[in-house]
Design an enzyme around this catalytic site. Structure first.
Site, PDB file in Angstrom:
ATOM      1  N   CYS A 111       4.877  71.208  12.727  1.00 23.33           N
ATOM      2  CA  CYS A 111       5.063  72.103  11.583  1.00 23.33           C
ATOM      3  C   CYS A 111       5.038  71.365  10.247  1.00 23.33           C
ATOM      4  CB  CYS A 111       6.345  72.912  11.742  1.00 23.33           C
ATOM      5  SG  CYS A 111       7.844  71.919  11.930  1.00 23.33           S
ATOM      6  N   HIS A 146      12.615  74.244  11.596  1.00 19.42           N
ATOM      7  CA  HIS A 146      11.206  74.614  11.466  1.00 19.42           C
ATOM      8  C   HIS A 146      10.884  74.702   9.976  1.00 19.42           C
ATOM      9  CE1 HIS A 146       7.348  76.324  12.263  1.00 19.42           C
ATOM     10  NE2 HIS A 146       7.651  77.538  11.854  1.00 19.42           N
ATOM     11  N   SER A 163       3.367  76.752  14.841  1.00 16.36           N
ATOM     12  CA  SER A 163       4.578  76.849  15.644  1.00 16.36           C
ATOM     13  C   SER A 163       4.177  77.131  17.093  1.00 16.36           C
ATOM     14  CB  SER A 163       5.485  77.967  15.113  1.00 16.36           C
ATOM     15  OG  SER A 163       6.567  78.215  15.992  1.00 16.36           O
TER      16      SER A 163
END
Length: 307
Positions: A111, A146, A163
């Site tokens: 990410c 994330h 993702s």
């Protein structure tokens, strides 16, 4: 194979060493397996994704879709080895050099690498505002992090990224407010049985690939355990307002001309000006008295010669 790039060429030495150690660690005959695969001549060639190229007339939403498609084609890195070392403290120009290397190696990414790559591929979209959005979630006793690249075009918000979950990466720029975009991510996390704990929002990233500025990763840190739903929404909109104000004032570094005007006296002032006389007098030795009569100040030239 994940220890050579998609063109069949070996990657740079540090990356190769990391992947070599990883193979040897997870496979009982890792070294032998790696050598056998590298020496094989009949392996199929893996297609290299093409970096998107746009016509000047291509609308921004279509460009964002093409950028996201390219990021997706690189695939998510499930190997457990970080192929590209990204230091958030590096200046933007260094991170853009790393993004260029990503396009050459065409290795799977995670990410954070997708965020850097998204910035690199949207630098020429000057009407597009880009800013990092970080999430911290809780699931089954563990915390997960994330990050995506938030975008704002024409007052509509969206996101670019990668993702394991389809709903936690690309968001088309259709959300009217920043809070609507974040709440959509929160709903996506909820469907994955994750509880959103924190959201970190950065400021807009410069479009200058040669800028020595650092990316501001966490201008606003919002703890959902300490904020009510309405306060959370207000803080998100406050951050969006701050970004608009910063863009309106300009995000470039201070002008060197302005700095010089503050530090250097006007060229029209001579040595006989009161400002310069006072500054000379301040540097007078402590044992010497300051002349009481202002008319006697011309004698200061003689003092300057003695010093």
């Amino acid at each position: 194979p994940f220890f050579v790039n998609r063109g069949g060429l070996p990657v740079d030495e540090p990356t190769w060493e990391r992947m070599w150690r990883h193979v040897g660690r997870i496979h009982p005959e890792g070294d032998r397996v790696a050598q056998r695969i590298r020496g094989a001549a009949d392996l199929p060639k893996i297609p290299i994704p093409s970096v998107p190229v746009f016509q000047p007339s291509t609308p921004i939403p279509e460009r964002l879709e093409a950028v996201q498609r390219y990021i997706r084609e690189l695939q998510y890195n499930h190997t457990g080895t970080q192929f590209f070392e990204i230091k958030k403290s590096r200046p933007l120009t260094g991170l853009m050099d790393l993004a260029k290397e990503m396009t050459k190696e065409a290795l799977p990414i995670k990410c954070l690498e997708a965020v850097i790559l998204g910035i690199y591929l949207t630098n020429n979209m000057t009407t597009l505002d880009r800013f990092p959005i970080s999430f911290k979630t809780h699931f089954s006793g563990n915390y997960f992090r994330h990050i995506v690249l938030g975008v704002n075009f024409g007052g509509r918000y969206g996101a670019l990224g990668i993702s394991r979950r389809e709903e936690l990466m690309y968001k088309a720029p259709v959300f009217r407010t920043l809070s609507e975009l974040i709440f959509d991510f929160e709903d996506a996390y909820r469907r994955c049985w994750h509880t959103l704990k924190k959201v970190k929002l950065g400021h807009c990233v410069s479009h200058d690939p040669h800028s020595v500025e650092q990316i501001e990763w966490k201008r606003s840190i919002l703890d959902l355990d300490k904020l009510s739903r309405e306060d959370f929404r207000k803080e998100l909109e406050r951050h969006a307002r701050d970004m608009r104000l910063k863009i309106g004032k300009g995000t470039g570094p201070p002008s060197p001309t302005k700095d010089r005007k503050k530090d250097v006296s006007s060229p029209q002032r001579g040595q006989a000006s009161p400002h310069r006389r006072n500054s000379r007098g301040d540097r007078r030795p402590s044992g010497e008295k300051k002349p009481a009569d202002p008319k006697a100040m011309p004698d200061l030239n003689g003092y300057q010669i003695r010093v």
